[in-house]
Write a protein that holds these residues in place. Structure first.
Motif, PDB file in Angstrom:
ATOM      1  N   LEU A  76       0.832  -1.209   0.000  1.00 56.89           N
ATOM      2  CA  LEU A  76       0.000   0.000   0.000  1.00 56.89           C
ATOM      3  C   LEU A  76       0.862   1.253   0.000  1.00 56.89           C
ATOM      4  CD1 LEU A  76      -2.743  -1.053   2.588  1.00 56.89           C
ATOM      5  CD2 LEU A  76      -3.094  -0.692   0.142  1.00 56.89           C
ATOM      6  N   LEU A  77       1.927   1.242   0.806  1.00 52.51           N
ATOM      7  CA  LEU A  77       2.820   2.396   0.855  1.00 52.51           C
ATOM      8  C   LEU A  77       3.500   2.621  -0.489  1.00 52.51           C
ATOM      9  CD1 LEU A  77       4.516   1.966   4.338  1.00 52.51           C
ATOM     10  CD2 LEU A  77       3.137   3.907   3.605  1.00 52.51           C
ATOM     11  N   GLU A  78       3.984   1.539  -1.084  1.00 52.35           N
ATOM     12  CA  GLU A  78       4.660   1.664  -2.374  1.00 52.35           C
ATOM     13  C   GLU A  78       3.695   2.168  -3.433  1.00 52.35           C
ATOM     14  OE1 GLU A  78       7.389  -1.069  -5.380  1.00 52.35           O
ATOM     15  OE2 GLU A  78       6.706  -1.852  -3.457  1.00 52.35           O
ATOM     16  N   LEU A  79       2.463   1.668  -3.382  1.00 49.79           N
ATOM     17  CA  LEU A  79       1.437   2.125  -4.330  1.00 49.79           C
ATOM     18  C   LEU A  79       1.152   3.614  -4.115  1.00 49.79           C
ATOM     19  CD1 LEU A  79      -1.865   0.186  -5.043  1.00 49.79           C
ATOM     20  CD2 LEU A  79      -1.861   2.650  -4.777  1.00 49.79           C
ATOM     21  N   PHE A 100      -8.679  -3.924   8.056  1.00 53.52           N
ATOM     22  CA  PHE A 100      -9.466  -4.261   6.865  1.00 53.52           C
ATOM     23  C   PHE A 100      -8.562  -4.898   5.807  1.00 53.52           C
ATOM     24  CE2 PHE A 100     -11.515  -0.436   8.703  1.00 53.52           C
ATOM     25  CZ  PHE A 100     -12.736  -1.004   9.069  1.00 53.52           C
ATOM     26  N   PRO A 101      -8.017  -6.090   6.079  1.00 55.96           N
ATOM     27  CA  PRO A 101      -7.067  -6.696   5.132  1.00 55.96           C
ATOM     28  C   PRO A 101      -7.684  -6.984   3.765  1.00 55.96           C
ATOM     29  CG  PRO A 101      -7.734  -8.274   6.818  1.00 55.96           C
ATOM     30  CD  PRO A 101      -8.254  -6.951   7.251  1.00 55.96           C
ATOM     31  N   ALA A 106      -7.803  -5.637  -1.873  1.00 55.91           N
ATOM     32  CA  ALA A 106      -8.587  -5.235  -3.047  1.00 55.91           C
ATOM     33  C   ALA A 106      -7.988  -3.986  -3.698  1.00 55.91           C
ATOM     34  CB  ALA A 106     -10.035  -4.981  -2.647  1.00 55.91           C
ATOM     35  N   ILE A 107      -7.501  -3.047  -2.880  1.00 57.06           N
ATOM     36  CA  ILE A 107      -6.884  -1.827  -3.420  1.00 57.06           C
ATOM     37  C   ILE A 107      -5.633  -2.176  -4.217  1.00 57.06           C
ATOM     38  CG2 ILE A 107      -5.685   0.298  -2.784  1.00 57.06           C
ATOM     39  CD1 ILE A 107      -7.628   0.506  -0.400  1.00 57.06           C
ATOM     40  N   SER A 113      -4.561  -4.352 -11.625  1.00 56.97           N
ATOM     41  CA  SER A 113      -5.367  -4.470 -12.838  1.00 56.97           C
ATOM     42  C   SER A 113      -5.223  -3.230 -13.706  1.00 56.97           C
ATOM     43  CB  SER A 113      -6.841  -4.684 -12.472  1.00 56.97           C
ATOM     44  OG  SER A 113      -7.012  -5.889 -11.759  1.00 56.97           O
ATOM     45  N   TYR A 114      -5.242  -2.055 -13.068  1.00 60.18           N
ATOM     46  CA  TYR A 114      -5.049  -0.810 -13.809  1.00 60.18           C
ATOM     47  C   TYR A 114      -3.691  -0.797 -14.496  1.00 60.18           C
ATOM     48  CZ  TYR A 114      -3.092   3.858 -14.298  1.00 60.18           C
ATOM     49  OH  TYR A 114      -2.419   4.945 -14.763  1.00 60.18           O
TER      50      TYR A 114
END
Length: 523
Positions: A76-79, A100-101, A106-107, A113-114
């Motif tokens: 998440l941090l890298e994203l 909320f794993p 999902a994020i 996918s994007y």
């Protein structure tokens, strides 16, 4: 990285053992309301209390470190660091991954996918502009469209044309329209061929996530390898002749030639091995084929995990990755290899020589030494080709291997290409002060004959710098650091070092002043 909030994991483990909050609280000497606050991450928990809770729940204290969730938070941090205007807060990322794993996963999957779709679009755009066949088709389609339009305008603007002329012009329109349809079909078929659709990024990412989810350790495969090895040999080195004989017992023939083929077409067909391959490579190919024969059901069962493996392509890749793991475990037995690694201070060249493996095989085996009661140094692993394409990413807590973009150009992963067949070590200090010992070596999978292409890779392992005294590559960094320290980062997009001479992209989270300084810097 910030400390992981262990409340959810404590609650899940307590419920798994069917204990009430009151009974667990009494067992560790605290009140039930206080335990309730701990389980909801409303109160901090010290080391001594955490150890008492772990003992009461019959798990190791490390179970509450949240290895999978920490890796998810790192993703998440890298994203977030690749997105302009998004604040990458470690505590928030850990909280999201802990509470909320599923949403956090999902994020990450949505971004993946994007990214896959964007890569396909860029590749198709690049192909449309550079593929000579598509360019010719495009020109032909435009020419036919222009011809149809011209003759259609003649028919529309000259209603008094003689019947023969009108019939001839109508025939031309019909003929060109038919050719146009054929050209469109050809283009669609061409765009659907492998050059336009050969994108396995998502399946590869699924397999990487699956392996990291299991902390790159599969006890069922370790047990299977130990049983099979017991039948084949008794020493440290498993000779290829013993593996070939076992394959012969299965009716599989091994053929050596110079056709450059490795592996059999199916389970019982002959295995054709390029005679120019090294003995280590030959032995690994035979071992992988053997474990695929003897443990096909086990590999298929482990690879079929619907939580993380969602496509046939990913299942195929995961089976191959697990077969590679099992082959490595067969050739490099866990306990013996770990003992040798500790005795020789993780000298990969020495380990490879002793066990008859390649440098890459020995380095990869170090990453799998994660047995809870007999764990080696937690290494991360990364492989790159000379173009900077990254593969075989295995992260460890704190040291994440890039998944969205390239790695830091200052890492020895890249400088190793300048020093072939020699290990390049580095003590890297990150922008937030974390220190890691990194070691890389360029390896060559040499061609067997004239005219064949040599394949180069750089293999890098890394770990927290606190382990450097146990590792031979850390000998140059055990005293005063001084100039021996390299100020590095994880990637340009996430690095705040505005004065870095190797910066390729501006930092997403840099201040306006830093961005201006970066823009004004001389090329």
């Amino acid at each position: 990285m910030a400390r992981f909030p262990p409340g959810r994991l404590i609650r899940e483990q307590r419920q798994k053992r069917r204990m009430t909050q009151a009974s667990l609280a009494a067992a560790v000497g605290i009140s039930a309301p206080y335990l309730n606050l701990i389980e909801h991450d409303k109160r901090p928990i010290g080391g001594a209390l955490l150890h008492r809770i772990a003992a009461a729940l019959a798990v190791e204290p490390g179970h509450f470190a949240g290895g999978e969730d920490v890796r998810l938070a790192q993703d998440l941090l890298e994203l977030a660091r690749t997105l302009s205007g998004v604040i990458a807060d470690e505590a928030q990322a850990l909280q999201l991954a802990a509470v909320f794993p599923d949403w956090a996963r999902a994020i990450v999957q949505l971004h993946r996918s994007y990214r896959d779709t964007a890569e396909i679009a860029l590749a198709l755009s690049d192909r449309l502009s550079q593929d000579s066949t598509l360019i010719e088709l495009s020109h032909a389609l435009l020419s036919r469209v222009a011809a149809i339009r011209s003759f259609a305008e003649i028919l529309e603007q000259h209603p008094d044309l003689e019947r023969a002329q009108r019939r001839r012009f109508s025939g031309i329109v019909a003929s060109e329209a038919d050719r146009l349809g054929g050209g469109v079909r050809a283009m669609v078929e061409l765009l659907g061929t492998p050059p336009g659709s050969n994108f396995e990024v998502a399946p590869n990412d699924e397999v990487d996530e699956y392996i990291n989810y299991h902390n790159n350790y599969f006890p069922d495969l370790e047990d299977a390898a130990e049983r099979l090895r017991h039948h084949l040999c008794s020493g440290d080195h498993l000779p290829s002749q013993a593996i070939a004989q076992r394959l012969a017992d299965h009716g599989v023939e091994v053929i050596e030639d110079y056709d450059g083929v490795a592996g059999g077409v199916n389970a019982t067909s002959p295995i054709r091995i390029d005679a120019g391959r090294s003995e280590a490579s030959r032995r690994f190919i035979l071992a992988r084929h053997l474990v695929g024969l003897e443990h096909a059901d086990l590999l298929a069962r482990l690879a079929d995990d619907p939580r993380l493996i969602t496509s046939d392509a990913a299942r195929t890749l995961s089976r191959r990755a697990l077969a590679n793991y099992l082959a490595g475990a067969l050739l490099l037995p866990y306990e013996t290899f770990l003992a040798a690694a500790e005795a020789w201070r993780y000298d990969i060249d020495r380990l490879a020589h002793h066990f008859g493996s390649s440098f890459e095989q020995a380095a990869h085996r170090l990453v799998t030494l994660r047995r809870p009661d007999a764990e080696g140094i937690p290494f991360a692993f990364l492989r790159s080709d000379p173009a900077g394409n990254l593969s075989k990413r295995f992260s460890t807590v704190g040291l994440r291997m890039p998944r969205f973009g390239g790695a830091c150009p200052l890492w020895p992963l890249y400088s190793a290409f300048r020093s072939p067949e020699r290990v390049v070590a580095q003590l890297a200090v990150m922008p937030e002060g974390e220190r890691y010992l990194l070691a890389a070596r360029c390896i060559s999978k040499r061609a067997a004959g004239f005219g064949q292409v040599e394949t180069l890779y750089s293999i890098m392992i890394g770990c927290d710098a606190s382990h450097r005294a146990r590792i031979v590559y850390g000998d140059g960094f055990t005293g005063s650091h001084g100039a021996s320290v390299t100020e590095a980062g994880f990637s340009c997009r996430s690095c705040s070092r505005s004065a870095c001479p190797q910066r390729a992209h501006p930092a997403i989270l840099a201040s306006d002043r830093q961005k201006e300084a970066s823009a004004d810097a001389p090329p």
